[in-house]
Design a protein around this motif. Structure first.
Motif, short mmCIF file in Angstrom:
data_model
loop_
_atom_site.label_atom_id
_atom_site.label_comp_id
_atom_site.label_asym_id
_atom_site.label_seq_id
_atom_site.Cartn_x
_atom_site.Cartn_y
_atom_site.Cartn_z
N ALA A 70 0.88 -1.16 0.00
CA ALA A 70 0.00 0.00 0.00
C ALA A 70 0.92 1.22 0.00
CB ALA A 70 -0.89 0.00 1.23
N PRO A 71 0.62 2.23 -0.82
CA PRO A 71 1.47 3.41 -0.87
C PRO A 71 1.75 3.99 0.53
CG PRO A 71 -0.23 3.53 -2.55
CD PRO A 71 -0.55 2.35 -1.69
N GLY A 72 3.01 4.26 0.79
CA GLY A 72 3.41 4.85 2.06
C GLY A 72 3.58 3.85 3.19
N HIS A 73 3.46 2.54 2.89
CA HIS A 73 3.59 1.50 3.91
C HIS A 73 4.61 0.46 3.47
CE1 HIS A 73 0.11 2.89 6.20
NE2 HIS A 73 -0.50 3.07 5.03
N LYS A 74 5.12 -0.26 4.46
CA LYS A 74 6.01 -1.38 4.16
C LYS A 74 5.19 -2.50 3.53
CE LYS A 74 8.52 -1.06 8.42
NZ LYS A 74 9.14 -1.84 9.50
N PRO A 75 5.83 -3.36 2.73
CA PRO A 75 5.11 -4.50 2.16
C PRO A 75 4.54 -5.38 3.27
CG PRO A 75 7.25 -4.27 1.12
CD PRO A 75 7.23 -3.32 2.29
N ILE A 76 3.36 -5.93 3.02
CA ILE A 76 2.72 -6.87 3.93
C ILE A 76 2.85 -8.26 3.31
CG2 ILE A 76 0.56 -7.63 4.99
CD1 ILE A 76 -0.38 -4.70 4.79
N ILE A 77 3.48 -9.17 4.06
CA ILE A 77 3.59 -10.55 3.57
C ILE A 77 2.26 -11.24 3.86
CG2 ILE A 77 4.77 -12.77 3.82
CD1 ILE A 77 7.29 -11.21 4.53
N VAL A 78 1.59 -11.68 2.80
CA VAL A 78 0.29 -12.34 2.96
C VAL A 78 0.41 -13.86 2.97
CG1 VAL A 78 -1.06 -10.42 2.06
CG2 VAL A 78 -0.25 -12.19 0.49
N ASP A 79 1.54 -14.37 2.51
CA ASP A 79 1.75 -15.81 2.53
C ASP A 79 3.24 -16.07 2.31
OD1 ASP A 79 1.08 -18.49 2.75
OD2 ASP A 79 -0.06 -18.58 0.89
N THR A 80 3.71 -17.18 2.83
CA THR A 80 5.08 -17.62 2.60
C THR A 80 5.01 -19.00 1.96
OG1 THR A 80 5.88 -16.35 4.49
CG2 THR A 80 7.31 -18.10 3.66
N LEU A 81 5.69 -19.13 0.84
CA LEU A 81 5.69 -20.38 0.07
C LEU A 81 7.05 -21.05 0.19
CD1 LEU A 81 4.04 -18.90 -3.14
CD2 LEU A 81 2.91 -19.87 -1.13
N GLU A 82 7.05 -22.37 0.04
CA GLU A 82 8.32 -23.11 0.12
C GLU A 82 8.28 -24.30 -0.82
OE1 GLU A 82 7.26 -25.28 4.33
OE2 GLU A 82 8.33 -23.39 4.37
N GLY A 83 9.31 -25.13 -0.76
CA GLY A 83 9.39 -26.29 -1.64
C GLY A 83 8.10 -27.09 -1.64
N GLY A 84 7.64 -27.44 -2.84
CA GLY A 84 6.38 -28.17 -2.99
C GLY A 84 5.21 -27.26 -3.30
N ASP A 85 5.39 -25.95 -3.11
CA ASP A 85 4.33 -24.99 -3.44
C ASP A 85 4.48 -24.50 -4.87
OD1 ASP A 85 3.04 -24.94 -0.93
OD2 ASP A 85 4.44 -23.43 -0.15
N THR A 86 3.45 -23.82 -5.35
CA THR A 86 3.51 -23.18 -6.66
C THR A 86 3.49 -21.68 -6.46
OG1 THR A 86 1.11 -23.17 -6.91
CG2 THR A 86 2.30 -25.05 -7.83
N LEU A 87 3.98 -20.98 -7.44
CA LEU A 87 4.04 -19.52 -7.38
C LEU A 87 3.46 -18.96 -8.66
CD1 LEU A 87 5.00 -16.87 -6.10
CD2 LEU A 87 7.25 -17.31 -7.10
N GLY A 88 2.40 -18.19 -8.51
CA GLY A 88 1.83 -17.47 -9.64
C GLY A 88 0.62 -18.13 -10.25
N TRP A 89 -0.46 -17.39 -10.33
CA TRP A 89 -1.64 -17.82 -11.08
C TRP A 89 -2.12 -16.71 -12.00
CZ3 TRP A 89 -5.51 -14.60 -9.52
CH2 TRP A 89 -5.49 -14.13 -8.21
N SER A 90 -1.56 -15.54 -11.90
CA SER A 90 -1.98 -14.40 -12.72
C SER A 90 -1.68 -14.61 -14.20
CB SER A 90 -1.30 -13.12 -12.24
OG SER A 90 -1.64 -12.85 -10.90
N TRP A 91 -0.76 -15.51 -14.52
CA TRP A 91 -0.41 -15.81 -15.91
C TRP A 91 -1.59 -16.40 -16.67
CZ3 TRP A 91 -1.06 -20.77 -17.58
CH2 TRP A 91 -1.21 -21.74 -16.59
N LEU A 92 -2.59 -16.92 -15.92
CA LEU A 92 -3.73 -17.58 -16.54
C LEU A 92 -4.87 -16.61 -16.86
CD1 LEU A 92 -4.83 -20.38 -17.36
CD2 LEU A 92 -5.78 -20.56 -15.06
#
Length: 161
Positions: A70-92
């Protein structure tokens, strides 16, 4: 052997990744030629919100923070992913721009699937498209749930609809 470690075949890594568990071999074969091994150093951004979504990642090792800003704020981590997870669905989903930023918290090894090629293959082969979409729907549901819980935590349970 590369740098003292054995580099697994892409097909074996994809077949062994939980996202593609149990997928038909004929469908798996179609996916493999869109794939490549990638690495990201700790502290680097794999992608940033609003950038062109041009890959789908199968995380093999490492940790990735999904962030919103959000403008003027630090990034908020909404999830942490690791081995076995997938990253990204916006490509679809058109217009194919990332909805979050992905920040490598540690060194990350992954398989990157070329989004344009994978979309075309899903369009050409409806069985492949059905498999990928069903599996991604579960990922999207989990990410929305994680985001919801993170927002509840950030706002102390005061999130309104």
């Amino acid at each position: 052997m590369k740098g003292g470690t054995v580099v697994e075949s892409i097909e074996r890594v994809i077949a062994g990744h939980p996202f593609f568990a149990g997928i038909d071999q004929a469908l798996l074969t179609q996916i493999v030629d869109s794939a490549s091994h990638v690495k990201f150093d700790a502290g680097t951004y794999i992608f940033k919100e609003d950038d062109q979504a041009n890959a789908f990642y199968l995380i093999c090792d490492g940790r990735v923070g999904l962030e919103i800003v959000a403008p003027g704020h630090k990034p908020i981590i909404v999830d942490t992913l690791e081995g076995g997870d997938t990253l990204g669905w916006s490509w679809l989903l058109s217009p194919f721009h990332w909805k979050f930023s992905a920040h490598a918290k540690t060194g990350v090894r992954a398989i990157a699937l070329d989004a344009k090629s994978l979309r075309a293959k899903c369009d050409e082969n409806r069985n492949l498209g059905y498999e990928v979409l069903n599996r991604l729907a579960l990922i999207i549901e989990r990410r929305l749930e994680a985001t919801r819980f993170q927002l509840l935590d950030v706002y102390g349970g005061r999130v309104s609809a």
